[in-house]
Design a protein around this motif. Structure first.
Motif, short mmCIF file in Angstrom:
data_model
loop_
_atom_site.label_atom_id
_atom_site.label_comp_id
_atom_site.label_asym_id
_atom_site.label_seq_id
_atom_site.Cartn_x
_atom_site.Cartn_y
_atom_site.Cartn_z
N ASN B 60 0.63 -1.08 0.02
CA ASN B 60 -0.11 -0.08 0.01
C ASN B 60 0.94 1.29 0.10
O ASN B 60 0.27 2.26 -0.35
CB ASN B 60 -0.93 0.05 1.34
N GLN B 189 -11.86 12.12 10.35
CA GLN B 189 -12.31 12.44 9.16
C GLN B 189 -12.68 14.25 8.79
O GLN B 189 -13.01 14.61 7.78
CB GLN B 189 -13.46 11.56 8.72
N PRO B 198 -3.51 3.89 -2.03
CA PRO B 198 -2.67 2.86 -1.58
C PRO B 198 -2.23 2.23 -3.22
O PRO B 198 -2.92 2.47 -4.04
CB PRO B 198 -3.71 2.22 -1.40
N THR B 237 -6.32 6.15 -8.57
CA THR B 237 -7.47 5.55 -7.70
C THR B 237 -7.93 4.61 -8.29
O THR B 237 -8.73 3.83 -7.50
CB THR B 237 -8.44 7.12 -7.44
N ALA B 243 -7.44 6.04 0.95
CA ALA B 243 -7.44 5.65 2.09
C ALA B 243 -7.04 7.18 2.84
O ALA B 243 -6.60 8.08 2.58
CB ALA B 243 -6.28 4.82 2.34
N HIS B 261 -0.16 11.46 -1.90
CA HIS B 261 -1.03 12.06 -0.96
C HIS B 261 -1.68 13.10 -1.08
O HIS B 261 -0.79 14.05 -1.61
CB HIS B 261 -0.20 11.57 0.40
#
Lengths: 318, 318
Positions: B60, B189, B198, B237, B243, B261
């Motif tokens: 990942n 969140q 990932p 994606t 994630a 990221h």
């Protein structure tokens, strides 16, 4: 609408005291005066909420109801808004709000006035049975819109209560108004979903700051008035925490007019597209003038047509 | 560091071809050349990852390890960064980055150079055992920092690979570099947590756009170079999904240098505060010049001290 009905509503407006003063010199929190669920809350139709759902709504100020609309219906809604966005009748109108940096629509207002399909959807029993159960009266459309939060750079929206604006700028006297919205794309933790503070609808946050003229021209892009401060948000979240409205296309959310909500931006590659219908009780039509703004916002943001909606059976036949 | 060691590293740099060309005329995706886990991945100390954790990381590009540091330690770290932010030694230095709109710190760089506690934490076996297991060599500190994403209006950060920048602007030749970071507040969140794709670390996204001089002065606030386009993100994606790195204070995240990221903004009333340590293999010291920038970034963003770190047992005694 009959003349008698107009007068009656005007009278309500004129007589109504300002029970929710806001936009003054300083921010403060008061308790909500109005009920959340009006009347007995008994189911009024086959698409009403269950008692459990109604209790959740009463307590939290929102409820997420999955699978109310089918994928096929959602596809029809998407096709319809795309057709509208491209159609001549919306070009150069205020109802169509484009992205600043691209030639793509970000919002379309008054969907129900430009589209037979959306006019019918606004009266769909799957929505209206629930609204009438909660507000215990006939309702009219305060406004409708579609919001497209673009992938990669769709912008966040700060915390606010819709009712605070509708009261201050549209003259809506009491909190007998709510939003029903439909997810047209998945709303997930990555694409800027709506965050809510459960239970915050039981307070009224009187916000500080004098409303400037034509505030809506700026507030639709970035709300600055009616945004509570850190101390208030800490108090509200300490009591109620935070929740996110997540779901698949076709999910229906009922969202009490006064619940505190906001949303983060969308950095994901998936748009977040939602269809909004705002219903006000016909017994809660706006006052003669706004409670805390120099003049009313335009009709497409706050309708002056208070005709009660008659429910229809679904969106078929279009 | 000995003169011999310096020469050896310079030689590595000079000889190394550019295996990851980027900042050219157009964006494209290639496969990663380097391994993710170097050597045999066998545990090298009592705080190494389990085989299962290592496999997750390999596949990942990150792993979230809860409860590595205690609440008491986290409180000490918070106290230390506050002391640093207020101390004379950081005033008017580039290492201290303030919020534009307030007088509060947003980032502090080179923590390990200003604080004995953080210098020791950077060598803590609970981190270093895992790093050495993954990189299979001695490591040095590429840079350290703390990031405070402010409540209510902490800003989002677009998708990027750290390695793309470290390669382009710091001359780091191979992807044998990774971040270990510690949550000092809850990352949930609602407060703009880190989102990752990932598996994206197994590709290299060669980004378009010539790097301007002193790019770091702007890119620390808002990265514009090294940000992949929509098509690339859709591809990544579609394969790996998305994630979020969520957890309680004291959680450790290992985050492969090349994993894609980004993060949304923080509209919640809770700050998102994280402590970063970036480790590079001593066998991967920077080349003589950056691969795609006019000159090296400053020392506090990319250290020129390649001394191997010697592990210590915890942060006690400070």
């Amino acid at each position: 609408m009959s003349k008698a009905q107009r007068l009656d509503e005007r009278e309500i407006g004129t007589k109504t005291r300002d029970l929710y003063p806001t936009r003054g010199t300083q921010e403060y929190l008061t308790e909500r005066i109005d009920p959340v669920v009006y009347g007995d809350g008994e189911p009024k139709g086959e698409h009403s909420l269950t008692q459990e759902q109604l209790d959740f709504y009463e307590q939290n100020g929102f409820i997420v109801v999955p699978d109310v609309f089918s994928r096929a219906e959602v596809d029809t809604f998407i096709g319809e808004y795309r057709k509208l966005a491209a159609s001549d009748k919306l070009q150069d109108r205020e109802e169509l709000v484009m992205e600043p940096a691209s030639n793509r629509p970000r919002s379309i207002f008054s969907l129900h006035r430009f589209s037979e399909l959306f006019a019918r959807l606004a009266r769909d029993r799957r929505i209206l049975d629930k609204i009438v159960q909660i507000l215990d009266s006939d309702v009219y459309i305060h406004h409708t819109r579609i919001n497209i939060k673009r992938p990669l750079n769709g912008k966040s929206f700060p915390w606010h209560s819709d009712f605070e604006t509708w009261h201050a700028e549209d003259g809506v006297p009491r909190c007998r108004i709510l939003s029903a919205w439909i997810m047209l794309t998945e709303n997930n933790q990555f694409n800027g979903p709506l965050f809510l503070i459960p239970g915050s609808h039981k307070y009224f946050v009187s916000c500080s700051g004098f409303t400037p003229e034509n505030n809506h021209k700026y507030s639709l892009r970035k709300q600055e008035y009616g945004v509570p401060n850190m101390k208030t948000l800490e108090k509200l979240t300490a009591e109620g925490g935070m929740a996110a409205a997540l779901g698949s296309p076709g999910t229906l959310i009922l969202h009490e007019g006064n619940v505190m909500h906001g949303s983060a931006d969308n950095i994901s590659p998936v748009p977040r597209t939602n269809l909004f219908f705002v219903y006000n009780s016909v017994r809660n039509a706006p006052a003669e003038k706004p409670f805390a703004a120099p003049k009313f916002r335009p009709e497409f943001l706050a309708s002056r047509d208070y005709s009660p909606l008659r429910p229809v059976e679904g969106t078929k036949g279009h």
